[in-house]
Motif scaffolding. Structure first.
Motif, PDB file in Angstrom:
ATOM      1  N   ALA A 108      37.751  10.407 -33.152  1.00  0.00           N
ATOM      2  CA  ALA A 108      36.622  10.794 -34.003  1.00  0.00           C
ATOM      3  C   ALA A 108      35.536   9.728 -33.963  1.00  0.00           C
ATOM      4  N   ASP A 109      35.914   8.498 -33.619  1.00  0.00           N
ATOM      5  CA  ASP A 109      34.982   7.379 -33.520  1.00  0.00           C
ATOM      6  C   ASP A 109      34.414   7.322 -32.099  1.00  0.00           C
ATOM      7  N   PRO A 110      33.127   7.570 -31.921  1.00  0.00           N
ATOM      8  CA  PRO A 110      32.540   7.547 -30.573  1.00  0.00           C
ATOM      9  C   PRO A 110      32.740   6.214 -29.862  1.00  0.00           C
ATOM     10  N   ALA A 111      32.756   5.110 -30.600  1.00  0.00           N
ATOM     11  CA  ALA A 111      32.950   3.801 -29.963  1.00  0.00           C
ATOM     12  C   ALA A 111      34.341   3.702 -29.359  1.00  0.00           C
ATOM     13  N   LYS A 112      35.341   4.229 -30.065  1.00  0.00           N
ATOM     14  CA  LYS A 112      36.698   4.233 -29.529  1.00  0.00           C
ATOM     15  C   LYS A 112      36.761   5.102 -28.280  1.00  0.00           C
ATOM     16  N   ALA A 113      36.153   6.266 -28.317  1.00  0.00           N
ATOM     17  CA  ALA A 113      36.151   7.163 -27.159  1.00  0.00           C
ATOM     18  C   ALA A 113      35.491   6.487 -25.958  1.00  0.00           C
ATOM     19  N   ALA A 114      34.385   5.803 -26.189  1.00  0.00           N
ATOM     20  CA  ALA A 114      33.675   5.133 -25.089  1.00  0.00           C
ATOM     21  C   ALA A 114      34.519   4.014 -24.495  1.00  0.00           C
ATOM     22  N   GLU A 115      35.190   3.257 -25.354  1.00  0.00           N
ATOM     23  CA  GLU A 115      36.038   2.163 -24.873  1.00  0.00           C
ATOM     24  C   GLU A 115      37.164   2.685 -23.987  1.00  0.00           C
ATOM     25  N   VAL A 116      37.855   3.728 -24.460  1.00  0.00           N
ATOM     26  CA  VAL A 116      38.998   4.248 -23.707  1.00  0.00           C
ATOM     27  C   VAL A 116      38.529   4.964 -22.442  1.00  0.00           C
ATOM     28  N   ALA A 117      37.397   5.652 -22.506  1.00  0.00           N
ATOM     29  CA  ALA A 117      36.875   6.330 -21.312  1.00  0.00           C
ATOM     30  C   ALA A 117      36.633   5.335 -20.187  1.00  0.00           C
ATOM     31  N   GLN A 118      36.105   4.168 -20.531  1.00  0.00           N
ATOM     32  CA  GLN A 118      35.838   3.147 -19.514  1.00  0.00           C
ATOM     33  C   GLN A 118      37.145   2.657 -18.891  1.00  0.00           C
ATOM     34  N   VAL A 119      38.144   2.378 -19.720  1.00  0.00           N
ATOM     35  CA  VAL A 119      39.445   1.935 -19.208  1.00  0.00           C
ATOM     36  C   VAL A 119      40.082   3.031 -18.359  1.00  0.00           C
ATOM     37  N   PHE A 120      40.021   4.249 -18.846  1.00  0.00           N
ATOM     38  CA  PHE A 120      40.642   5.387 -18.173  1.00  0.00           C
ATOM     39  C   PHE A 120      40.054   5.603 -16.775  1.00  0.00           C
ATOM     40  N   VAL A 121      38.741   5.652 -16.680  1.00  0.00           N
ATOM     41  CA  VAL A 121      38.102   5.875 -15.378  1.00  0.00           C
ATOM     42  C   VAL A 121      38.404   4.711 -14.445  1.00  0.00           C
ATOM     43  N   GLY A 122      38.409   3.496 -14.985  1.00  0.00           N
ATOM     44  CA  GLY A 122      38.766   2.347 -14.165  1.00  0.00           C
ATOM     45  C   GLY A 122      40.156   2.467 -13.573  1.00  0.00           C
ATOM     46  N   GLU A 123      41.103   2.960 -14.363  1.00  0.00           N
ATOM     47  CA  GLU A 123      42.466   3.134 -13.866  1.00  0.00           C
ATOM     48  C   GLU A 123      42.542   4.230 -12.806  1.00  0.00           C
ATOM     49  N   LEU A 124      41.825   5.316 -13.013  1.00  0.00           N
ATOM     50  CA  LEU A 124      41.790   6.365 -11.990  1.00  0.00           C
ATOM     51  C   LEU A 124      41.341   5.786 -10.655  1.00  0.00           C
ATOM     52  N   LEU A 125      40.215   5.077 -10.669  1.00  0.00           N
ATOM     53  CA  LEU A 125      39.645   4.574  -9.423  1.00  0.00           C
ATOM     54  C   LEU A 125      40.521   3.493  -8.810  1.00  0.00           C
ATOM     55  N   ARG A 126      41.150   2.674  -9.636  1.00  0.00           N
ATOM     56  CA  ARG A 126      42.028   1.624  -9.130  1.00  0.00           C
ATOM     57  C   ARG A 126      43.241   2.215  -8.425  1.00  0.00           C
ATOM     58  N   ASN A 127      43.578   3.434  -8.780  1.00  0.00           N
ATOM     59  CA  ASN A 127      44.710   4.117  -8.163  1.00  0.00           C
ATOM     60  C   ASN A 127      44.292   5.133  -7.106  1.00  0.00           C
ATOM     61  N   GLY A 128      43.008   5.141  -6.750  1.00  0.00           N
ATOM     62  CA  GLY A 128      42.542   6.000  -5.667  1.00  0.00           C
ATOM     63  C   GLY A 128      42.264   7.432  -6.055  1.00  0.00           C
ATOM     64  N   THR A 129      42.226   7.729  -7.346  1.00  0.00           N
ATOM     65  CA  THR A 129      41.942   9.087  -7.808  1.00  0.00           C
ATOM     66  C   THR A 129      40.443   9.271  -7.952  1.00  0.00           C
ATOM     67  N   THR A 130      39.891  10.200  -7.195  1.00  0.00           N
ATOM     68  CA  THR A 130      38.450  10.426  -7.204  1.00  0.00           C
ATOM     69  C   THR A 130      38.052  11.693  -7.951  1.00  0.00           C
ATOM     70  N   THR A 131      39.006  12.584  -8.213  1.00  0.00           N
ATOM     71  CA  THR A 131      38.753  13.777  -9.028  1.00  0.00           C
ATOM     72  C   THR A 131      39.950  13.993  -9.938  1.00  0.00           C
ATOM     73  N   ALA A 132      39.670  14.341 -11.197  1.00  0.00           N
ATOM     74  CA  ALA A 132      40.746  14.646 -12.142  1.00  0.00           C
ATOM     75  C   ALA A 132      40.314  15.784 -13.052  1.00  0.00           C
ATOM     76  N   LEU A 133      41.303  16.578 -13.462  1.00  0.00           N
ATOM     77  CA  LEU A 133      41.121  17.617 -14.477  1.00  0.00           C
ATOM     78  C   LEU A 133      41.680  17.040 -15.778  1.00  0.00           C
ATOM     79  N   VAL A 134      40.785  16.822 -16.753  1.00  0.00           N
ATOM     80  CA  VAL A 134      41.047  15.892 -17.846  1.00  0.00           C
ATOM     81  C   VAL A 134      40.985  16.574 -19.210  1.00  0.00           C
ATOM     82  N   PHE A 135      42.002  16.351 -20.022  1.00  0.00           N
ATOM     83  CA  PHE A 135      41.963  16.696 -21.433  1.00  0.00           C
ATOM     84  C   PHE A 135      41.179  15.636 -22.194  1.00  0.00           C
ATOM     85  N   GLY A 136      40.223  16.058 -23.029  1.00  0.00           N
ATOM     86  CA  GLY A 136      39.665  15.174 -24.042  1.00  0.00           C
ATOM     87  C   GLY A 136      40.514  15.294 -25.304  1.00  0.00           C
ATOM     88  N   SER A 137      39.917  14.962 -26.440  1.00  0.00           N
ATOM     89  CA  SER A 137      40.548  15.238 -27.731  1.00  0.00           C
ATOM     90  C   SER A 137      39.816  16.422 -28.359  1.00  0.00           C
TER      91      SER A 137
END
Length: 434
Positions: A108-137
């Motif tokens: 519900a907190d946009p700042a929390k969502a932004a923080e986790v989105a950055q970590v999440f995308v970083g992990e995708l790319l670090r693992n070679g994932t260039t496309t994902a079908l993603v659940f939000g909240s």
């Protein structure tokens, strides 16, 4: 964008091995050249043939001891659950109440969502994932935060706001009306912007009223090029719950079918405990299943029947299903998929693994004309895999006698350390050694 050539071993899938046989399912060049310009692949093939054709001054980047493949495609993952990966597991329904719902409440907190989105995308790319079908909240701002990160990097990503108006904590419930209104606004804001796509995303049948599922069907009818992303037949208790909530429906899939949620852009995560009628209906409607082996093993949900899906010609992609899944790495996920099929008495061939993680995922998402391949005209989404990433991998691959053995070792011993570089639309978006 200036043309750039990448020189390394090249490997990609051409078709499903179950349909064309192993030998016709892939293309490999031991010394290959990949020419990239304006975010697209312009040429690929043997370096000896292509090097003389390059315009004068074209940079050629050498990738020693490396294998280039298409970027990996994750067909089911939850970005709000990044911070709860590796939570001491119960089975699905208890796990949702104990871990998932409290974790997602923070979005519900946009700042929390932004923080986790950055970590999440970083992990995708670090693992070679260039496309994902993603659940939000359930919160629209969670989707905004994810898409803002993906747009900055020009990634091809698909995501949606969760729809959930019953059988969940009050702080995570929307309504049929708000789900429709919020989803429609997100579609208008993000779908088709850059390389982004929207998915209408009911969590699963038990947490949506018939009125909300009807609203989801209305959204799909009004926006026929968006996706439908939800869960199906993951857990036996879940299936019993669906029967109790929808006694008039023939089976779990029929609940979604009744509300017009099946179709070529519909992706159902898990699909472990399906009857023949459900498999046939998935095939008839062009719907796809996301196989999530690490999650299925972690939560004790069951063993996915890949052979049955092949028999019914159902499109299957691969999903990490983080946070029930225990790794962002599709290489590690393929290692678990191999074990699942072993337990079913079926061997998962390395070329089928390659297909599931790349072209198969692209076909499940109906994006195979754009991603999942190194063929000219496709988006230049690719990964550079380091064949000497660890001492054990290096030593083991020195013993490999064939391409399929090399590929199998990568999917058994490989993880994020193997991904030397990740490229999206021709741009370097992750470098392990930078």
């Amino acid at each position: 964008m200036t043309a750039i050539a990448h020189r390394a071993a090249l490997l990609h899938s051409l078709a499903d091995p179950a349909e064309v046989g192993l030998d016709a399912s892939y293309e490999y060049h031991a010394d290959g050249l990949l020419l990239v310009e304006d975010g697209r692949i312009q040429a690929m093939g043997p370096a000896a043939e292509l090097l003389p054709t390059l315009p004068t001054g074209t940079p050629v980047i050498e990738h020693p001891h490396a294998l280039i493949t298409p970027g990996f495609i994750d067909t089911h993952i939850h970005y709000p659950q990044t911070g709860m990966i590796a939570s001491y597991a119960e089975q699905l329904l208890d796990w949702l109440d104990t871990y998932t719902f409290p974790t997602e409440g923070a979005f519900a907190d946009p700042a929390k969502a932004a923080e986790v989105a950055q970590v999440f995308v970083g992990e995708l790319l670090r693992n070679g994932t260039t496309t994902a079908l993603v659940f939000g909240s359930v919160h629209p701002q969670s989707v905004d935060a994810f898409f803002e990160v993906a747009e900055r990097l020009d990634l091809r990503m698909i995501a949606g706001k969760v729809l959930m108006d019953r059988n969940a904590p009050d702080y995570l419930q929307d309504t049929a009306a708000s789900a429709y209104t919020d989803s429609k606004a997100l579609i208008q804001r993000w779908h088709g912007k850059g390389r982004l796509h929207y998915a209408v995303t009911p969590r699963f049948a038990p947490t949506s009223t018939p009125e909300q599922l009807e609203a989801a069907g209305r959204l799909l009818a009004e926006h026929p090029d968006v996706y439908l992303h939800t869960h199906l037949s993951e857990n036996l208790k879940e299936i019993d719950w669906v029967k109790a909530l929808f006694p008039e429906r023939a089976n779990y899939l029929d609940v979604y079918d009744h509300f017009q949620l099946l179709g070529p852009r519909s992706v159902f995560a898990h699909g472990i405990h399906l009857c023949d009628a459900e498999c046939q209906r998935l095939h008839e409607t062009g719907s796809a299943v996301a196989h999530c082996p690490t999650s299925n093993l972690f939560l004790g949900s069951g063993l996915f029947d890949l052979e049955r899906m092949e028999a019914f010609k159902v499109n299957v992609g691969l999903g990490t299903d983080v946070g029930a899944g225990t790794s962002f790495s599709l290489l590690q996920t393929l290692g678990e998929a191999y074990k699942v099929q072993q337990l079913r008495g079926h061997r998962l061939h390395p070329f089928k693994s390659l297909y599931l993680a790349t072209l198969g995922g692209a076909r499940a998402l109906r994006l195979d004309e754009r991603i999942g391949s190194l063929a000219p005209g496709h988006d230049a989404d690719f990964v550079v895999l380091d064949l000497k990433a660890t001492p054990l991998l290096d030593f083991r691959l020195q013993q490999a006698k064939s391409l399929e053995e090399t590929l199998f070792v990568l999917t058994t011993l490989g993880d994020d350390r193997v991904v030397r570089e990740t490229h999206a639309a021709g741009r370097l978006v992750h470098s392990r050694d930078a």
